[in-house]
Scaffold this motif. Structure first.
Motif, PDB file in Angstrom:
ATOM      1  N   THR A  62     -13.258   3.937   3.021  1.00  0.00           N
ATOM      2  CA  THR A  62     -13.601   4.562   1.739  1.00  0.00           C
ATOM      3  C   THR A  62     -12.420   4.587   0.782  1.00  0.00           C
ATOM      4  O   THR A  62     -12.600   4.825  -0.411  1.00  0.00           O
ATOM      5  N   ASN A  63     -11.209   4.348   1.284  1.00  0.00           N
ATOM      6  CA  ASN A  63     -10.016   4.275   0.438  1.00  0.00           C
ATOM      7  C   ASN A  63      -9.926   2.960  -0.339  1.00  0.00           C
ATOM      8  O   ASN A  63      -9.095   2.842  -1.243  1.00  0.00           O
ATOM      9  N   PHE A  64     -10.770   1.976   0.003  1.00  0.00           N
ATOM     10  CA  PHE A  64     -10.564   0.605  -0.458  1.00  0.00           C
ATOM     11  C   PHE A  64     -11.777   0.081  -1.226  1.00  0.00           C
ATOM     12  O   PHE A  64     -12.912   0.488  -0.984  1.00  0.00           O
ATOM     13  N   CYS A  93      -4.234  -4.306   3.874  1.00  0.00           N
ATOM     14  CA  CYS A  93      -3.932  -3.341   4.936  1.00  0.00           C
ATOM     15  C   CYS A  93      -4.790  -3.632   6.156  1.00  0.00           C
ATOM     16  O   CYS A  93      -6.013  -3.794   6.035  1.00  0.00           O
ATOM     17  N   VAL A  94      -4.145  -3.696   7.331  1.00  0.00           N
ATOM     18  CA  VAL A  94      -4.840  -3.907   8.599  1.00  0.00           C
ATOM     19  C   VAL A  94      -4.542  -2.721   9.513  1.00  0.00           C
ATOM     20  O   VAL A  94      -3.403  -2.258   9.583  1.00  0.00           O
ATOM     21  N   PHE A 119      -8.356  14.067  13.573  1.00  0.00           N
ATOM     22  CA  PHE A 119      -7.043  14.376  12.983  1.00  0.00           C
ATOM     23  C   PHE A 119      -6.183  13.117  12.904  1.00  0.00           C
ATOM     24  O   PHE A 119      -5.426  12.925  11.940  1.00  0.00           O
ATOM     25  N   MET A 120      -6.302  12.248  13.904  1.00  0.00           N
ATOM     26  CA  MET A 120      -5.576  10.982  13.855  1.00  0.00           C
ATOM     27  C   MET A 120      -6.175  10.060  12.805  1.00  0.00           C
ATOM     28  O   MET A 120      -5.468   9.388  12.037  1.00  0.00           O
ATOM     29  N   ARG A 121      -7.492  10.024  12.735  1.00  0.00           N
ATOM     30  CA  ARG A 121      -8.171   9.178  11.749  1.00  0.00           C
ATOM     31  C   ARG A 121      -7.758   9.561  10.324  1.00  0.00           C
ATOM     32  O   ARG A 121      -7.515   8.679   9.489  1.00  0.00           O
ATOM     33  N   GLN A 122      -7.669  10.842  10.055  1.00  0.00           N
ATOM     34  CA  GLN A 122      -7.286  11.292   8.716  1.00  0.00           C
ATOM     35  C   GLN A 122      -5.825  10.976   8.417  1.00  0.00           C
ATOM     36  O   GLN A 122      -5.474  10.639   7.270  1.00  0.00           O
ATOM     37  N   TYR A 123      -4.973  11.045   9.426  1.00  0.00           N
ATOM     38  CA  TYR A 123      -3.561  10.705   9.243  1.00  0.00           C
ATOM     39  C   TYR A 123      -3.421   9.225   8.890  1.00  0.00           C
ATOM     40  O   TYR A 123      -2.667   8.856   7.983  1.00  0.00           O
ATOM     41  N   VAL A 124      -4.155   8.375   9.609  1.00  0.00           N
ATOM     42  CA  VAL A 124      -4.114   6.939   9.322  1.00  0.00           C
ATOM     43  C   VAL A 124      -4.670   6.665   7.927  1.00  0.00           C
ATOM     44  O   VAL A 124      -4.125   5.836   7.180  1.00  0.00           O
ATOM     45  N   LYS A 125      -5.725   7.341   7.573  1.00  0.00           N
ATOM     46  CA  LYS A 125      -6.324   7.151   6.247  1.00  0.00           C
ATOM     47  C   LYS A 125      -5.318   7.453   5.139  1.00  0.00           C
ATOM     48  O   LYS A 125      -5.266   6.748   4.121  1.00  0.00           O
ATOM     49  N   GLU A 126      -4.489   8.472   5.330  1.00  0.00           N
ATOM     50  CA  GLU A 126      -3.467   8.808   4.334  1.00  0.00           C
ATOM     51  C   GLU A 126      -2.419   7.704   4.196  1.00  0.00           C
ATOM     52  O   GLU A 126      -1.841   7.513   3.122  1.00  0.00           O
ATOM     53  N   LYS A 127      -2.174   6.976   5.285  1.00  0.00           N
ATOM     54  CA  LYS A 127      -1.159   5.933   5.275  1.00  0.00           C
ATOM     55  C   LYS A 127      -1.698   4.597   4.754  1.00  0.00           C
ATOM     56  O   LYS A 127      -0.922   3.723   4.364  1.00  0.00           O
ATOM     57  N   ALA A 128      -2.997   4.413   4.782  1.00  0.00           N
ATOM     58  CA  ALA A 128      -3.615   3.135   4.431  1.00  0.00           C
ATOM     59  C   ALA A 128      -3.614   2.937   2.917  1.00  0.00           C
ATOM     60  O   ALA A 128      -4.092   3.794   2.175  1.00  0.00           O
ATOM     61  N   LYS A 129      -3.085   1.779   2.472  1.00  0.00           N
ATOM     62  CA  LYS A 129      -2.932   1.534   1.038  1.00  0.00           C
ATOM     63  C   LYS A 129      -3.428   0.137   0.681  1.00  0.00           C
ATOM     64  O   LYS A 129      -3.380  -0.774   1.494  1.00  0.00           O
ATOM     65  N   GLY A 130      -3.859  -0.012  -0.582  1.00  0.00           N
ATOM     66  CA  GLY A 130      -4.265  -1.317  -1.085  1.00  0.00           C
ATOM     67  C   GLY A 130      -5.693  -1.350  -1.556  1.00  0.00           C
ATOM     68  O   GLY A 130      -6.346  -0.304  -1.706  1.00  0.00           O
ATOM     69  N   SER A 131      -6.207  -2.561  -1.783  1.00  0.00           N
ATOM     70  CA  SER A 131      -7.575  -2.747  -2.265  1.00  0.00           C
ATOM     71  C   SER A 131      -8.497  -3.340  -1.202  1.00  0.00           C
ATOM     72  O   SER A 131      -9.700  -3.101  -1.229  1.00  0.00           O
ATOM     73  N   GLY A 143       2.014  -6.385   2.544  1.00  0.00           N
ATOM     74  CA  GLY A 143       0.851  -5.704   3.090  1.00  0.00           C
ATOM     75  C   GLY A 143       1.235  -4.831   4.278  1.00  0.00           C
ATOM     76  O   GLY A 143       2.284  -5.028   4.919  1.00  0.00           O
ATOM     77  N   TYR A 144       0.380  -3.855   4.584  1.00  0.00           N
ATOM     78  CA  TYR A 144       0.666  -2.869   5.630  1.00  0.00           C
ATOM     79  C   TYR A 144      -0.163  -3.130   6.886  1.00  0.00           C
ATOM     80  O   TYR A 144      -1.352  -3.454   6.802  1.00  0.00           O
TER      81      TYR A 144
END
Length: 271
Positions: free
Chosen positions: A113-115, A157-158, A83-95, A178-179
């Motif tokens: 997988t977002n990048f 993003c880091v 649940f924490m991993r998915q929350y962080v994934k939603e916040k992670a942005k960029g290429s 950057g985030y």
């Protein structure tokens, strides 16, 4: 449209070639087949699993050993922390994404997988070996969080999840705007476990805000879960090495325990 897509892919490939820098001389690294090499002819071969060792500390294994990696993997792969991993994934942005202190890649392989490009770095060879076997989308690197082999302003993003915070080095590698997403224990994280370990359990302190970044958001997220392997959970925490033998024995006697998992997720932007 096909030409545009080709040009974009070619740009990403060329950019990727110059993102990594030599840990010895800090010149750009270029990948030739399965070897990274700089203009001063320092070379670093990729292991057959795909990772590359860019650590200056070559004399022995640093970070988590094989037993510690197995204990963490056994616990994490049960997805108590998903649940924490998915929350962080939603916040992670960029290429371009970097998991600084990626361990065995539990968070990296999902968030990455977002990048378009995903990197994971950790000083533990055993952890990186496990991660690179499980995740072929990410380039895994053995290296220090405080001297990372990335060009200045190269990462969008880091994430720093339950690891030491090399805030100055992260500031260096982040692009402008950057985030940086930092995850640590919330006040009540694993409180029930501490009730077993200690006579007087205590709340965790809230993290300090990093002043050189813009604070975007900070949120405490929490779920309670029944844990069947309490010992593996203990191995994930610093309490394992700060507890009396009597406390450890009490944990060994437990068959299961309902535990509060609480995390502080802080999102920063480089300004």
């Amino acid at each position: 449209l096909r030409e545009v897509k080709y040009s974009a892919s070619l740009f990403l490939l060329c950019y990727n070639l110059f993102m990594l820098i030599c840990p010895v001389c800090k010149e750009k690294l270029i990948k030739e087949n399965k070897t990274f090499r700089c203009e001063n002819n320092h070379s670093f071969d990729c292991a057959k699993q795909g990772y590359v060792n860019l650590s200056r500390k070559q004399t022995k294994n640093h970070g988590d050993n094989a037993l510690m990696v197995k204990a963490r993997t056994d616990f994490l792969e049960k997805d108590y922390y998903d649940f924490m991993r998915q929350y962080v994934k939603e916040k992670a942005k960029g290429s371009i994404y970097l998991d600084a202190g990626c361990g065995q890649g539990y968070y990296t392989k999902e968030i990455g997988t977002n990048f378009d490009q995903s990197y994971g770095i950790d000083l533990s060879k055993e952890a990186i070996l496990h991660a690179s076997k499980q995740d072929k989308h990410t380039q895994y690197i053995v290296g220090s969080l405080f001297d990372m082999p990335f060009s200045n302003a190269s990462i969008d993003c880091v994430t720093s999840i339950f690891v030491p915070l090399g805030q100055d080095e992260i500031y260096r590698v982040l692009k402008e705007n950057g985030y940086w997403i930092v995850v640590g224990p919330g006040p009540k994280h694993c409180f029930e476990l501490k009730e077993v370990l200690y006579d007087t359990p205590y709340d965790n302190e809230m993290p300090e805000i990093q002043k050189q970044y813009e604070l975007v958001s900070q949120k405490i997220i929490q779920e309670k879960k029944m844990v069947d392997d309490v010992w593996s959970l203990l191995e994930m925490t610093p309490y394992r090495y700060k507890t009396s033998q009597a406390g450890l024995e009490r944990v060994k006697q437990l068959e299961r325990l309902e535990v509060t998992f609480e995390f502080v997720v802080t999102v920063y932007k480089k300004i």
